[in-house]
Scaffold this motif. Structure first.
Motif, short mmCIF file in Angstrom:
data_model
loop_
_atom_site.label_atom_id
_atom_site.label_comp_id
_atom_site.label_asym_id
_atom_site.label_seq_id
_atom_site.Cartn_x
_atom_site.Cartn_y
_atom_site.Cartn_z
N GLN A 264 0.81 -1.22 0.00
CA GLN A 264 0.00 0.00 0.00
C GLN A 264 0.85 1.28 0.00
O GLN A 264 0.40 2.32 -0.43
CB GLN A 264 -0.94 0.01 1.20
CG GLN A 264 -0.22 0.17 2.54
CD GLN A 264 -1.15 0.15 3.71
OE1 GLN A 264 -2.22 0.74 3.66
NE2 GLN A 264 -0.74 -0.54 4.77
N TYR A 265 2.09 1.19 0.48
CA TYR A 265 2.97 2.35 0.52
C TYR A 265 3.80 2.50 -0.76
O TYR A 265 4.55 3.45 -0.89
CB TYR A 265 3.96 2.24 1.70
CG TYR A 265 3.29 2.18 3.04
CD1 TYR A 265 2.67 3.29 3.58
CD2 TYR A 265 3.29 0.99 3.77
CE1 TYR A 265 2.05 3.24 4.82
CE2 TYR A 265 2.68 0.93 5.01
CZ TYR A 265 2.06 2.05 5.53
OH TYR A 265 1.46 1.98 6.75
N ASN B 217 7.57 5.65 -2.10
CA ASN B 217 7.36 5.21 -3.48
C ASN B 217 7.98 6.18 -4.47
O ASN B 217 7.91 5.96 -5.67
CB ASN B 217 5.87 5.01 -3.78
CG ASN B 217 5.08 6.31 -3.73
OD1 ASN B 217 5.63 7.38 -3.55
ND2 ASN B 217 3.78 6.20 -3.89
N ASP B 218 8.60 7.25 -3.96
CA ASP B 218 9.17 8.25 -4.87
C ASP B 218 10.52 8.81 -4.42
O ASP B 218 11.05 9.71 -5.05
CB ASP B 218 8.18 9.40 -5.08
CG ASP B 218 7.85 10.14 -3.79
OD1 ASP B 218 8.45 9.85 -2.73
OD2 ASP B 218 6.96 11.00 -3.84
N LYS B 219 11.05 8.32 -3.33
CA LYS B 219 12.33 8.75 -2.77
C LYS B 219 12.33 10.21 -2.32
O LYS B 219 13.38 10.79 -2.11
CB LYS B 219 13.48 8.50 -3.74
CG LYS B 219 13.78 7.04 -3.95
CD LYS B 219 14.83 6.80 -5.00
CE LYS B 219 16.21 7.03 -4.48
NZ LYS B 219 17.25 6.65 -5.44
N VAL C 166 3.55 0.18 -11.73
CA VAL C 166 4.61 -0.56 -11.06
C VAL C 166 4.50 -0.30 -9.56
O VAL C 166 4.28 0.84 -9.15
CB VAL C 166 6.01 -0.09 -11.54
CG1 VAL C 166 7.11 -0.76 -10.76
CG2 VAL C 166 6.17 -0.37 -13.02
N TYR C 167 4.62 -1.35 -8.78
CA TYR C 167 4.72 -1.18 -7.33
C TYR C 167 6.21 -1.04 -7.02
O TYR C 167 6.97 -1.98 -7.22
CB TYR C 167 4.16 -2.38 -6.58
CG TYR C 167 2.66 -2.44 -6.56
CD1 TYR C 167 1.94 -1.69 -5.64
CD2 TYR C 167 1.96 -3.24 -7.45
CE1 TYR C 167 0.56 -1.75 -5.60
CE2 TYR C 167 0.58 -3.29 -7.42
CZ TYR C 167 -0.12 -2.55 -6.50
OH TYR C 167 -1.48 -2.61 -6.46
N VAL C 168 6.62 0.14 -6.59
CA VAL C 168 8.02 0.38 -6.26
C VAL C 168 8.11 0.69 -4.76
O VAL C 168 7.43 1.58 -4.27
CB VAL C 168 8.61 1.56 -7.06
CG1 VAL C 168 10.06 1.78 -6.68
CG2 VAL C 168 8.48 1.32 -8.54
N LYS D 72 8.23 6.55 8.33
CA LYS D 72 8.91 5.61 9.21
C LYS D 72 7.94 4.48 9.56
O LYS D 72 6.85 4.72 10.04
CB LYS D 72 9.41 6.30 10.48
CG LYS D 72 10.22 5.36 11.37
CD LYS D 72 10.77 6.09 12.59
CE LYS D 72 11.59 5.13 13.45
NZ LYS D 72 12.11 5.82 14.63
N ILE D 73 8.39 3.25 9.32
CA ILE D 73 7.56 2.08 9.58
C ILE D 73 8.09 1.30 10.78
O ILE D 73 7.30 0.83 11.60
CB ILE D 73 7.51 1.15 8.34
CG1 ILE D 73 7.02 1.92 7.10
CG2 ILE D 73 6.64 -0.06 8.60
CD1 ILE D 73 5.58 2.37 7.18
#
Length: 142
Positions: free
Chosen positions: A105-106, A130-132, A114-116, A137-138
């Motif tokens: 989901q993130y 997902n975009d740098k 694309v899932y990045v 924080k996870i």
């Protein structure tokens, strides 16, 4: 006679239209990418990471600041793919899934289909993006 010609014309049309194929646009295939990036300071020990799955190299990777370990894998329509990684830094270690149905989901970039997932390992924990540019924080090290 006119009715016969009309019937013949209709049958011919149906036959010809049934044999023609209308080109459909290709269905986009969703790819998945995971990037593990070290944001551990150069002044300390480098980050070590081992990720395990059937399609990636299970070796221990040593990453200095700014270096990354990444891989691409095929479609995960059901969201059931799981990629666990074990991280080691100084006396700390942490094991978690860098990709699974929850983490996905993130990671989605809808425009690219694309899932990045970018993971940044930092002294205070692990961040995903997902975009740098936007990080969340996870996990902490503890």
């Amino acid at each position: 006679m006119g009715c016969f010609l009309l019937q013949l014309l209709i049958v011919t049309f149906l036959f010809v239209s049934g044999t023609l194929s209308i080109e459909q646009p290709p269905i986009p295939i969703t790819k998945n990418q995971v990037h593990v990036i070290s944001d551990i300071p150069d002044s300390s020990e480098p980050l070590r990471v081992r990720c395990t799955s059937h399609d990636i190299d299970p070796d221990l990777h040593t990453l200095k600041k700014g270096q990354e370990f990444n891989w691409t894998f095929g479609p995960d329509v059901s969201g059931s793919a799981v990629y666990p990684c074990h991280f080691y830094w100084q006396s700390k270690n942490k094991l978690f899934n860098v990709y699974d149905g929850h983490v996905r989901q993130y990671c989605r970039l809808p425009a690219a289909n694309v899932y990045v997932c970018y993971w940044s390992a930092r002294p205070d924990g692990f961040y995903v993006s997902n975009d740098k540019s936007t990080w969340k924080k996870i996990y902490g090290w503890v």
